[in-house]
Scaffold this active site. Structure first.
Site, PDB file in Angstrom:
ATOM      1  N   HIS A  22     102.374 -13.200 100.435  1.00  0.00           N
ATOM      2  CA  HIS A  22     102.522 -13.909 101.855  1.00  0.00           C
ATOM      3  C   HIS A  22     103.821 -14.396 102.372  1.00  0.00           C
ATOM      4  CE1 HIS A  22      98.492 -12.835 103.043  1.00  0.00           C
ATOM      5  NE2 HIS A  22      98.330 -12.749 101.500  1.00  0.00           N
ATOM      6  N   HIS A  78     110.734 -26.008  90.133  1.00  0.00           N
ATOM      7  CA  HIS A  78     110.949 -25.418  91.707  1.00  0.00           C
ATOM      8  C   HIS A  78     109.652 -25.676  92.298  1.00  0.00           C
ATOM      9  CE1 HIS A  78     111.522 -22.781  94.826  1.00  0.00           C
ATOM     10  NE2 HIS A  78     110.910 -21.655  94.343  1.00  0.00           N
ATOM     11  N   GLU A  80     108.142 -24.684  95.078  1.00  0.00           N
ATOM     12  CA  GLU A  80     107.558 -23.588  96.021  1.00  0.00           C
ATOM     13  C   GLU A  80     106.141 -23.476  95.447  1.00  0.00           C
ATOM     14  OE1 GLU A  80     109.753 -19.945  96.707  1.00  0.00           O
ATOM     15  OE2 GLU A  80     108.769 -19.789  98.399  1.00  0.00           O
ATOM     16  N   ASP A  82     104.010 -21.221  95.201  1.00  0.00           N
ATOM     17  CA  ASP A  82     103.437 -20.448  94.043  1.00  0.00           C
ATOM     18  C   ASP A  82     103.680 -20.790  92.410  1.00  0.00           C
ATOM     19  OD1 ASP A  82     106.336 -19.898  94.644  1.00  0.00           O
ATOM     20  OD2 ASP A  82     106.365 -17.907  93.872  1.00  0.00           O
ATOM     21  N   HIS A 144     116.287 -19.771  94.045  1.00  0.00           N
ATOM     22  CA  HIS A 144     116.856 -19.343  95.408  1.00  0.00           C
ATOM     23  C   HIS A 144     116.346 -20.499  96.266  1.00  0.00           C
ATOM     24  CE1 HIS A 144     112.566 -18.432  96.738  1.00  0.00           C
ATOM     25  NE2 HIS A 144     112.596 -18.865  95.738  1.00  0.00           N
ATOM     26  N   ASP A 163     112.480 -18.591  89.034  1.00  0.00           N
ATOM     27  CA  ASP A 163     112.299 -17.217  90.047  1.00  0.00           C
ATOM     28  C   ASP A 163     113.513 -16.258  89.381  1.00  0.00           C
ATOM     29  OD1 ASP A 163     109.971 -17.646  91.619  1.00  0.00           O
ATOM     30  OD2 ASP A 163     111.137 -19.073  92.886  1.00  0.00           O
ATOM     31  N   TYR A 191     113.131  -7.236  93.413  1.00  0.00           N
ATOM     32  CA  TYR A 191     112.910  -8.601  93.522  1.00  0.00           C
ATOM     33  C   TYR A 191     114.442  -9.336  93.842  1.00  0.00           C
ATOM     34  CZ  TYR A 191     111.523 -13.344  91.915  1.00  0.00           C
ATOM     35  OH  TYR A 191     111.076 -14.607  91.890  1.00  0.00           O
ATOM     36  N   HIS A 224     107.807 -15.253  87.161  1.00  0.00           N
ATOM     37  CA  HIS A 224     107.184 -14.101  87.746  1.00  0.00           C
ATOM     38  C   HIS A 224     107.341 -13.107  86.650  1.00  0.00           C
ATOM     39  CE1 HIS A 224     106.121 -16.003  91.520  1.00  0.00           C
ATOM     40  NE2 HIS A 224     107.321 -16.122  91.730  1.00  0.00           N
TER      41      HIS A 224
HETATM   42 FE1  FEO Z   1     110.525 -19.445  94.709  1.00  0.00          FE
HETATM   43 FE2  FEO Z   1     108.317 -17.976  93.006  1.00  0.00          FE
HETATM   44  O1  FEO Z   1     108.796 -19.009  94.205  1.00  0.00           O
END
Ligand code: FEO
Length: 396
Positions: A22, A78, A80, A82, A144, A163, A191, A224
């Site tokens: 998302h 990080h 973020e 997720d 990132h 990431d 990616y 990931h």
């Molecule tokens: Fe920058 Fe997988 O979050």
């Protein structure tokens, strides 16, 4: 229980069903994972958490390898959501545990969670002895997000890269030598193309810095997807190549068409590109996956954009990809525009304006055809494609 090396465990979550990431409006055909790792040494250290909806799966994996209350440090590479989404639930068990963040991570954690958690802010190169092994923190700002950092586990030679070097790829296995690597590379390329392209200059700099550190690396463990154990430095080499922008000598045609005229133009232009000995792909953006198309742009030197003119403008299905071209800031690419029109015919001019905003070099005046192309005009399209390809090759 999944073990990377003795005393180092994967405790993340598999997201088998996600098909649309998302936050990034990104298609994820092969699902994804949110990787979290637990290191057992004299100190017990957790690296990153998972996305909030998968908190239960994460806590279950964590409970299999450790008594959660004994965790000494949580490293947040990080913030973020997720990777940090499960943090509030985790901190219910560990209210006094220290969370290690980068300088930018300090602001990020406050702005995301507004909690009074105990933080340890680390700087680039700072080390933390955890017993037999040692952690080194490497700032990776804008890889990132501003807060991004890597954590290197000296003693086990594992780089937790968050990431960077990741892919959206759900799997029952952990390592690249246990799965179909072709699929993993497809996802790694997608990616990078869709997420990291705007930061390529910084990616190249960071890789040069990493290479200068001469860290022995046995495993690269991103946040990931699959972990790189077989030839782990291959993905680093690929990132450097991608970051220094050396696209392949092929072209991609992206278009939409009201009644098929622009489609015929696209096919004829493609044939002309082929005549010049250049490989090409054609995508109707109304039916193609936008992120897959971005990946093809990433791999290609030449970009041809086509739209019928409608209401003095473009077919709206082109708009997301035009926005992407601006935001992703592809460099070292060349382009041209084409399309059919009925009476006003502004399509090419508008496409060229978008290419200008994306700072992509236009190497050929746009080609437009009134209503449906006849045989002679299709031949003109074919020649247009051939000339485009020749000009493109001269720009390599
Ligand atoms: Fe920058 Fe997988 O979050």
């Amino acid at each position: 229980m999944k073990e990377l090396k003795e005393g180092v465990y994967w405790v993340g979550a598999n997201d088998w069903k996600v098909r649309y990431f998302h936050g990034y409006e990104l298609s994820t055909h092969r699902g994804s994972t949110y990787n979290s790792y637990l290191i057992k040494d004299q100190k017990t250290v957790l690296i990153d958490t998972v996305w909030e909806p998968l908190t239960d799966q994460f806590l279950e994996h964590l409970n299999e390898v450790v008594d959660i209350k004994t965790i000494d440090y949580i490293v947040m590479n990080h913030l973020e959501p997720d990777h940090s989404g499960a943090l509030p639930a985790l901190m219910e068990y560990l209210p006094d545990t220290t969370i290690i963040v980068s300088k930018k991570g300090e602001e990020s954690i406050h702005r995301h969670y507004h909690k009074d958690w105990k933080l340890k802010v680390v700087t680039n190169g700072e080390k933390l002895n955890i017993g037999e092994n040692e952690l080194t923190f490497v700032e990776a700002s804008m890889l990132h997000w501003p807060d991004s950092m890597f954590t290197y586990l000296r003693g086990k030679n594992i780089l937790f890269s968050n990431d960077a070097f990741g892919q959206h790829f759900a799997s029952s296995e952990l390592f690249n030598d246990e799965v179909d690597e072709t699929e993993v590379w497809q996802e790694a390329t997608k990616y990078y193309a869709n997420i990291l392209t705007p930061f390529s200059r910084l990616v190249a700099k960071k890789i040069e810095e990493l290479q200068g550190l001469n860290l022995p690396i046995d495993i690269i463990a991103p946040s990931h997807g699959i972990l790189w154990r077989k030839n782990p430095m291959d993905i680093v080499t690929a990132y450097y190549k991608w970051a220094t922008e050396t696209p392949n000598s092929n072209a991609v045609i992206i278009y939409n068409s009201m009644w098929g005229a622009t489609h015929k133009m696209a096919e004829a232009i493609g044939a002309g590109i082929g005549d010049a000995g250049v490989s090409y792909k054609i995508y109707n953006i109304a039916t193609a996956d936008r992120n897959d198309v971005i990946t093809e742009i990433f791999k290609s030197k030449g970009i041809l954009l086509g739209s019928s003119t409608i209401n003095n403008g473009l077919l709206t299905s082109l708009m997301p990809i035009l926005e992407d071209l601006q935001g992703l800031k592809f460099s070292n690419r060349v382009a041209a525009a084409f399309g059919s029109f009925g009476w006003s015919g502004e399509g090419n001019t508008i496409l060229e304006q978008y290419l200008g905003k994306a700072k992509i070099k236009i190497i050929q005046e746009g080609l437009k055809i009134k209503y449906m192309p006849n045989d002679k005009e299709l031949e003109e399209c074919r020649n247009y494609g051939k000339v485009f390809a020749e000009k493109m090759l001269s720009e390599l």
